[in-house]
Motif scaffolding. Sequence first.
Motif, PDB file in Angstrom:
ATOM      1  N   ILE A  16       0.839  -1.198   0.000  1.00 47.55           N
ATOM      2  CA  ILE A  16       0.000   0.000   0.000  1.00 47.55           C
ATOM      3  C   ILE A  16       0.874   1.248   0.000  1.00 47.55           C
ATOM      4  N   LYS A  17       1.886   1.263   0.850  1.00 46.95           N
ATOM      5  CA  LYS A  17       2.780   2.424   0.931  1.00 46.95           C
ATOM      6  C   LYS A  17       3.500   2.647  -0.401  1.00 46.95           C
ATOM      7  N   GLN A  18       3.998   1.574  -0.995  1.00 49.14           N
ATOM      8  CA  GLN A  18       4.717   1.675  -2.270  1.00 49.14           C
ATOM      9  C   GLN A  18       3.804   2.225  -3.364  1.00 49.14           C
ATOM     10  N   PHE A  30      -3.606  11.251   1.357  1.00 46.55           N
ATOM     11  CA  PHE A  30      -4.199   9.980   0.940  1.00 46.55           C
ATOM     12  C   PHE A  30      -5.228   9.508   1.964  1.00 46.55           C
ATOM     13  N   ALA A  31      -4.895   9.601   3.240  1.00 45.19           N
ATOM     14  CA  ALA A  31      -5.826   9.205   4.291  1.00 45.19           C
ATOM     15  C   ALA A  31      -7.099  10.041   4.211  1.00 45.19           C
ATOM     16  N   PHE A  32      -6.937  11.337   4.012  1.00 44.26           N
ATOM     17  CA  PHE A  32      -8.094  12.234   3.899  1.00 44.26           C
ATOM     18  C   PHE A  32      -8.960  11.836   2.705  1.00 44.26           C
ATOM     19  N   ASP A  33      -8.330  11.608   1.551  1.00 44.65           N
ATOM     20  CA  ASP A  33      -9.067  11.227   0.340  1.00 44.65           C
ATOM     21  C   ASP A  33      -9.801   9.898   0.516  1.00 44.65           C
ATOM     22  N   CYS A  34      -9.220   8.989   1.289  1.00 45.11           N
ATOM     23  CA  CYS A  34      -9.819   7.667   1.512  1.00 45.11           C
ATOM     24  C   CYS A  34     -10.824   7.671   2.668  1.00 45.11           C
ATOM     25  N   LYS A  58     -11.720   1.224   0.612  1.00 49.13           N
ATOM     26  CA  LYS A  58     -11.443   2.655   0.476  1.00 49.13           C
ATOM     27  C   LYS A  58     -10.020   2.887  -0.021  1.00 49.13           C
ATOM     28  N   ILE A  59      -9.075   2.131   0.501  1.00 45.56           N
ATOM     29  CA  ILE A  59      -7.674   2.272   0.067  1.00 45.56           C
ATOM     30  C   ILE A  59      -7.531   1.861  -1.391  1.00 45.56           C
ATOM     31  N   ALA A  60      -8.136   0.738  -1.768  1.00 48.21           N
ATOM     32  CA  ALA A  60      -8.076   0.284  -3.162  1.00 48.21           C
ATOM     33  C   ALA A  60      -8.671   1.334  -4.088  1.00 48.21           C
TER      34      ALA A  60
END
Length: 73
Positions: A16-18, A30-34, A58-60
């Motif tokens: 996920i980080k990569q 990214f956290a905000f967007d997800c 949400k992350i995907a």
Amino acid sequence: MNTKESKYFQKLGTKIKQLREEKEIDQKSFAFDCEIGRTQLYMIEKGRTNPRLLTLIKIADGLDMSISELLKS
């Protein structure tokens, strides 16, 4: 978590980080967007937590991929 589970979550978190870094998105944005917490994202990327299915979806979505692509080894 047992050792096998811990290794799986670390591998998933690293992926996920990569993928996030390849898109040049910082962790906070990214956290905000997800719609997840930044601390939660940090814990997932470090492999220190067992993320819920909804969180992984949400992350995907944030990475513009399917959940199956995200979970694929």
